[in-house]
Design a protein around this motif. Structure first.
Motif, mmCIF file in Angstrom:
data_model
loop_
_atom_site.group_PDB
_atom_site.id
_atom_site.type_symbol
_atom_site.label_atom_id
_atom_site.label_comp_id
_atom_site.label_asym_id
_atom_site.label_seq_id
_atom_site.Cartn_x
_atom_site.Cartn_y
_atom_site.Cartn_z
ATOM 1 N N UNK A 1 0.856 -1.187 0.000
ATOM 2 C CA UNK A 1 0.000 0.000 0.000
ATOM 3 C C UNK A 1 0.889 1.233 0.000
ATOM 4 N N UNK A 2 0.744 2.097 -0.999
ATOM 5 C CA UNK A 2 1.713 3.184 -1.190
ATOM 6 C C UNK A 2 1.402 4.419 -0.359
ATOM 7 N N UNK A 3 0.230 4.469 0.247
ATOM 8 C CA UNK A 3 -0.105 5.621 1.079
ATOM 9 C C UNK A 3 -0.029 5.235 2.560
ATOM 10 N N UNK A 4 -0.110 6.233 3.425
ATOM 11 C CA UNK A 4 -0.046 5.959 4.859
ATOM 12 C C UNK A 4 -1.429 5.608 5.389
ATOM 13 N N UNK A 5 -1.450 5.065 6.603
ATOM 14 C CA UNK A 5 -2.724 4.702 7.232
ATOM 15 C C UNK A 5 -3.561 5.936 7.567
ATOM 16 N N UNK A 6 -2.944 7.134 7.567
ATOM 17 C CA UNK A 6 -3.718 8.362 7.766
ATOM 18 C C UNK A 6 -4.831 8.458 6.720
ATOM 19 N N UNK A 7 -4.508 8.046 5.500
ATOM 20 C CA UNK A 7 -5.476 8.108 4.411
ATOM 21 C C UNK A 7 -6.652 7.173 4.664
ATOM 22 N N UNK A 8 -6.382 6.011 5.259
ATOM 23 C CA UNK A 8 -7.456 5.066 5.551
ATOM 24 C C UNK A 8 -8.394 5.605 6.632
ATOM 25 N N UNK B 1 -10.487 8.171 4.927
ATOM 26 C CA UNK B 1 -11.483 7.504 4.078
ATOM 27 C C UNK B 1 -12.659 7.005 4.916
ATOM 28 N N UNK B 2 -12.357 6.361 6.035
ATOM 29 C CA UNK B 2 -13.418 5.843 6.898
ATOM 30 C C UNK B 2 -14.310 6.972 7.409
ATOM 31 N N UNK B 3 -13.702 8.031 7.954
ATOM 32 C CA UNK B 3 -14.482 9.129 8.519
ATOM 33 C C UNK B 3 -15.321 9.801 7.441
ATOM 34 N N UNK B 4 -14.719 10.032 6.273
ATOM 35 C CA UNK B 4 -15.432 10.706 5.194
ATOM 36 C C UNK B 4 -16.625 9.884 4.713
ATOM 37 N N UNK B 5 -16.415 8.591 4.468
ATOM 38 C CA UNK B 5 -17.484 7.745 3.929
ATOM 39 C C UNK B 5 -18.619 7.578 4.944
#
Length: 312
Positions: free
Chosen positions: A177-184, A187-191
């Motif tokens: 996974x090329x991005x950090x877990x910050x992005x996940x 993503x969770x909060x936004x969705x």
């Protein structure tokens, strides 16, 4: 990677753009007279509250994992206080509550931050479940014992254990996974939060069939279906920022938004049982902290487990 140019940062840029558009639309609706009275005030309050909440989250994300963990620990403390105010506690329960606030809560988040997953997973559902009733029973008061103990256990599970799964996502290191877990986390909060908003919008626009009128009179079947599907489509659109294929992102988004809805429904049932409309008044236009966290309470553990079982 520069945090201001990271994928999670662009999530927040998109949110600010969306809020700006929503603010302009709301102002036009109010000025045109299509929205008036109490509904106009409620709409304005909600939008102002979203500006503040998204701004705070954006700032916290720029400060790193420690700041995010501390932020959600403080959210847990505020939520635990809100939950405790509506429970049937007695003076004899104060020792147990003090342990919950000042020992269990900080210890849970320290275990998460220092990446001790086994103890973080067992502390509240096993050890606190077994030991907190001992503190209460030694006081000798048996009237309402089961209710009082179970309410404290529920408060810890909902307000601390489940919420701590959000910063726990930051501890994951997904191969390839090329991005950090910050992005996940973003993503969770936004969705999940988008699902909440879109359920409200679809319900107001097309809602005809009440889903659970005795629990939440404003929730409709049309609102649920429209909100969950729309938010799932958003999750698919953001799939390139996740380790998911597009169809996997859709299924994961559908799962977390469904659990988010169930979390909100259950928390509404608790409020109705206690005869309160909101958990608190901390967030103007949105009630208390638990009114904002209720959907994440159920979706965050599920999301973490999906990632751990399917992508590690």
């Amino acid at each position: 990677m520069d945090r201001f140019h990271s994928p999670s940062a662009f999530f927040f840029y998109g949110l600010f753009a969306f809020l700006l558009l929503a603010s302009l639309v709301a102002r036009l609706l109010i000025r045109s007279g299509r929205v008036r009275g109490e509904m106009a005030g409620n709409l304005a309050d909600r939008i102002r509250a979203w500006w503040v909440m998204i701004g705070v989250l954006a700032l916290i994300f720029t400060l790193g994992a420690g700041a995010i963990t501390l932020f959600f620990a403080l959210c847990s403390m505020a939520a635990l206080r809100e939950f405790a105010t509506i429970t049937h506690t007695r003076r004899d329960d104060h020792d147990g509550l003090a342990i919950a606030f000042y020992v269990v809560l900080p210890l849970q988040y320290l275990l998460v931050y220092f990446e001790v997953p086994v103890f973080a997973a067992l502390l509240i559902p096993v050890y606190c479940f077994l030991l907190l009733p001992v503190v209460t029973v030694l006081k000798g008061e048996v009237q309402g014992f089961l209710t009082r103990v179970s309410e404290t256990q529920w408060a810890l599970m909902v307000c601390v254990y489940c919420v701590s799964h959000i910063p726990a996502i930051l501890t994951l290191d997904i191969p390839g996974y090329r991005y950090s877990a910050f992005t996940l986390v973003a993503w969770l909060i936004l969705v999940v939060q988008a699902s909440d908003v879109l359920q409200y919008v679809w319900g107001k626009a097309l809602g005809r069939h009440l889903l659970a009128p005795r629990v939440s009179p404003s929730k409709t079947v049309e609102g649920l279906v429209g909100g969950v599907l729309s938010a799932s489509a958003l999750g698919v659109a953001l799939a390139p920022f996740t380790p998911f294929a597009w169809w996997q992102a859709g299924l994961v988004a559908l799962t977390v938004t469904t659990f988010g809805f169930l979390g909100g429904l259950i928390m509404s049932a608790i409020k109705r049982d206690r005869g309160v409309k909101d958990w608190g008044t901390l967030v103007q236009g949105h009630g208390g902290i638990l009114d904002r966290l209720d959907s994440l309470v159920f979706s965050a553990p599920v999301f973490l487990h999906i990632l751990a079982w399917g992508w590690l």
